[in-house]
Design a protein around this motif. Structure first.
Motif, PDB file in Angstrom:
ATOM      1  N   ASP A 121       0.864  -1.175   0.000  1.00 50.45           N
ATOM      2  CA  ASP A 121       0.000   0.000   0.000  1.00 50.45           C
ATOM      3  C   ASP A 121       0.907   1.233   0.000  1.00 50.45           C
ATOM      4  O   ASP A 121       1.438   1.621   1.031  1.00 50.45           O
ATOM      5  N   TYR A 122       1.115   1.820  -1.186  1.00 52.85           N
ATOM      6  CA  TYR A 122       2.001   2.988  -1.310  1.00 52.85           C
ATOM      7  C   TYR A 122       1.267   4.266  -0.929  1.00 52.85           C
ATOM      8  O   TYR A 122       0.120   4.479  -1.300  1.00 52.85           O
ATOM      9  N   ARG A 123       1.952   5.116  -0.192  1.00 51.76           N
ATOM     10  CA  ARG A 123       1.450   6.443   0.152  1.00 51.76           C
ATOM     11  C   ARG A 123       1.754   7.376  -1.020  1.00 51.76           C
ATOM     12  O   ARG A 123       2.485   7.022  -1.934  1.00 51.76           O
ATOM     13  N   GLU A 124       1.238   8.580  -0.931  1.00 54.16           N
ATOM     14  CA  GLU A 124       1.553   9.582  -1.955  1.00 54.16           C
ATOM     15  C   GLU A 124       3.036   9.914  -1.875  1.00 54.16           C
ATOM     16  O   GLU A 124       3.600  10.044  -0.784  1.00 54.16           O
ATOM     17  N   ASP A 125       3.687  10.030  -3.041  1.00 59.09           N
ATOM     18  CA  ASP A 125       5.112  10.350  -3.072  1.00 59.09           C
ATOM     19  C   ASP A 125       5.377  11.665  -2.343  1.00 59.09           C
ATOM     20  O   ASP A 125       4.601  12.618  -2.441  1.00 59.09           O
ATOM     21  N   ILE A 126       6.499  11.695  -1.640  1.00 60.50           N
ATOM     22  CA  ILE A 126       6.958  12.922  -0.997  1.00 60.50           C
ATOM     23  C   ILE A 126       8.120  13.437  -1.842  1.00 60.50           C
ATOM     24  O   ILE A 126       9.101  12.724  -2.068  1.00 60.50           O
ATOM     25  N   ASN A 127       8.005  14.658  -2.340  1.00 60.35           N
ATOM     26  CA  ASN A 127       9.040  15.279  -3.173  1.00 60.35           C
ATOM     27  C   ASN A 127       9.712  16.390  -2.376  1.00 60.35           C
ATOM     28  O   ASN A 127       9.052  17.335  -1.950  1.00 60.35           O
ATOM     29  N   VAL A 128      11.024  16.255  -2.202  1.00 62.94           N
ATOM     30  CA  VAL A 128      11.785  17.223  -1.416  1.00 62.94           C
ATOM     31  C   VAL A 128      12.825  17.883  -2.320  1.00 62.94           C
ATOM     32  O   VAL A 128      13.763  17.224  -2.766  1.00 62.94           O
ATOM     33  N   PRO A 129      12.661  19.185  -2.613  1.00 61.60           N
ATOM     34  CA  PRO A 129      13.672  19.879  -3.427  1.00 61.60           C
ATOM     35  C   PRO A 129      14.980  19.989  -2.651  1.00 61.60           C
ATOM     36  O   PRO A 129      14.982  20.292  -1.462  1.00 61.60           O
ATOM     37  N   LEU A 130      16.080  19.727  -3.336  1.00 61.14           N
ATOM     38  CA  LEU A 130      17.400  19.817  -2.719  1.00 61.14           C
ATOM     39  C   LEU A 130      18.134  21.053  -3.219  1.00 61.14           C
ATOM     40  O   LEU A 130      17.778  21.623  -4.248  1.00 61.14           O
ATOM     41  N   LYS A 131      19.178  21.453  -2.516  1.00 63.97           N
ATOM     42  CA  LYS A 131      19.940  22.655  -2.862  1.00 63.97           C
ATOM     43  C   LYS A 131      20.573  22.580  -4.255  1.00 63.97           C
ATOM     44  O   LYS A 131      20.724  23.582  -4.920  1.00 63.97           O
ATOM     45  N   ASN A 132      20.930  21.390  -4.676  1.00 61.73           N
ATOM     46  CA  ASN A 132      21.637  21.227  -5.944  1.00 61.73           C
ATOM     47  C   ASN A 132      20.712  21.216  -7.165  1.00 61.73           C
ATOM     48  O   ASN A 132      21.155  20.948  -8.270  1.00 61.73           O
ATOM     49  N   GLY A 133      19.434  21.479  -6.950  1.00 64.85           N
ATOM     50  CA  GLY A 133      18.479  21.487  -8.054  1.00 64.85           C
ATOM     51  C   GLY A 133      17.830  20.136  -8.313  1.00 64.85           C
ATOM     52  O   GLY A 133      16.967  20.016  -9.166  1.00 64.85           O
ATOM     53  N   TYR A 134      18.262  19.121  -7.584  1.00 63.03           N
ATOM     54  CA  TYR A 134      17.655  17.804  -7.698  1.00 63.03           C
ATOM     55  C   TYR A 134      16.429  17.742  -6.792  1.00 63.03           C
ATOM     56  O   TYR A 134      16.214  18.610  -5.950  1.00 63.03           O
ATOM     57  N   TYR A 158      14.469   7.783  -4.183  1.00 63.40           N
ATOM     58  CA  TYR A 158      14.914   8.083  -5.542  1.00 63.40           C
ATOM     59  C   TYR A 158      15.409   9.518  -5.601  1.00 63.40           C
ATOM     60  O   TYR A 158      15.028  10.361  -4.787  1.00 63.40           O
ATOM     61  N   LEU A 159      16.230   9.790  -6.604  1.00 70.38           N
ATOM     62  CA  LEU A 159      16.712  11.140  -6.857  1.00 70.38           C
ATOM     63  C   LEU A 159      16.352  11.499  -8.285  1.00 70.38           C
ATOM     64  O   LEU A 159      16.718  10.793  -9.223  1.00 70.38           O
ATOM     65  N   SER A 160      15.585  12.570  -8.433  1.00 74.88           N
ATOM     66  CA  SER A 160      15.241  13.072  -9.755  1.00 74.88           C
ATOM     67  C   SER A 160      16.245  14.150 -10.107  1.00 74.88           C
ATOM     68  O   SER A 160      16.346  15.172  -9.427  1.00 74.88           O
ATOM     69  N   GLN A 161      17.017  13.905 -11.170  1.00 79.05           N
ATOM     70  CA  GLN A 161      18.080  14.821 -11.553  1.00 79.05           C
ATOM     71  C   GLN A 161      17.557  15.919 -12.467  1.00 79.05           C
ATOM     72  O   GLN A 161      16.430  15.861 -12.957  1.00 79.05           O
ATOM     73  N   GLY A 172      15.923  15.171 -15.722  1.00 77.30           N
ATOM     74  CA  GLY A 172      14.686  14.391 -15.667  1.00 77.30           C
ATOM     75  C   GLY A 172      14.899  12.922 -15.382  1.00 77.30           C
ATOM     76  O   GLY A 172      13.936  12.187 -15.159  1.00 77.30           O
ATOM     77  N   LYS A 173      16.148  12.474 -15.369  1.00 78.04           N
ATOM     78  CA  LYS A 173      16.454  11.077 -15.083  1.00 78.04           C
ATOM     79  C   LYS A 173      16.233  10.802 -13.593  1.00 78.04           C
ATOM     80  O   LYS A 173      16.636  11.597 -12.749  1.00 78.04           O
ATOM     81  N   THR A 174      15.581   9.683 -13.275  1.00 78.57           N
ATOM     82  CA  THR A 174      15.346   9.305 -11.890  1.00 78.57           C
ATOM     83  C   THR A 174      16.254   8.129 -11.539  1.00 78.57           C
ATOM     84  O   THR A 174      16.295   7.136 -12.255  1.00 78.57           O
ATOM     85  N   VAL A 175      16.979   8.272 -10.433  1.00 75.24           N
ATOM     86  CA  VAL A 175      17.940   7.263  -9.998  1.00 75.24           C
ATOM     87  C   VAL A 175      17.495   6.694  -8.650  1.00 75.24           C
ATOM     88  O   VAL A 175      17.190   7.445  -7.727  1.00 75.24           O
TER      89      VAL A 175
END
Length: 120
Positions: free
Chosen positions: A26-39, A57-60, A63-66
């Motif tokens: 049961d997945y919750r809604e994604d939490i997106n946290v902006p980082l200082k480096n623009g990721y 995950y890290l969204s660069q 647009g690539k997600t790692v």
């Protein structure tokens, strides 16, 4: 013979029902946290029966997600990230995530995991 087959079938059913993803997390809604480096750090938290965890995950910028790694939650299905019970810091090319459990305010009960920010 029938008893052995029955026990074996029960063991397989138990194993399958306890394997994450076997009947769905049961997945919750994604939490997106902006980082200082623009990721953007993406936390995909889930609960399953009485356990929980998160995929990090890290969204660069391109647009690539790692995939960086996983965390574990409580054994009671508690989702600390969805509850806001976490901290994120950037330090020396790494992301440090700390999270806790609802039953405790004790700092020693918190978990911390460090993820290296991959080079492009």
């Amino acid at each position: 013979m029938k008893k052995t087959v029955l026990i074996l079938c029960a063991a397989v059913l138990l194993l399958c029902s306890c394997t994450p993803g076997a009947s769905g997390r049961d997945y919750r809604e994604d939490i997106n946290v902006p980082l200082k480096n623009g990721y953007t750090l993406i936390i995909r938290e889930w609960s399953y029966t009485v356990g929980s965890g998160a995929e990090i995950y890290l969204s660069q910028k391109d647009g690539k997600t790692v995939f960086l790694g996983r965390t574990t939650g409580g054994d009671d299905g508690y989702c600390p990230f969805a509850d806001g019970n976490y901290e994120i810091a950037e330090k020396d090319g790494c992301i440090v995530i700390s999270w806790g459990f609802r039953a405790s305010d004790n700092a020693s009960d918190r978990k911390t995991k460090t993820f290296e920010i991959p080079n492009k």
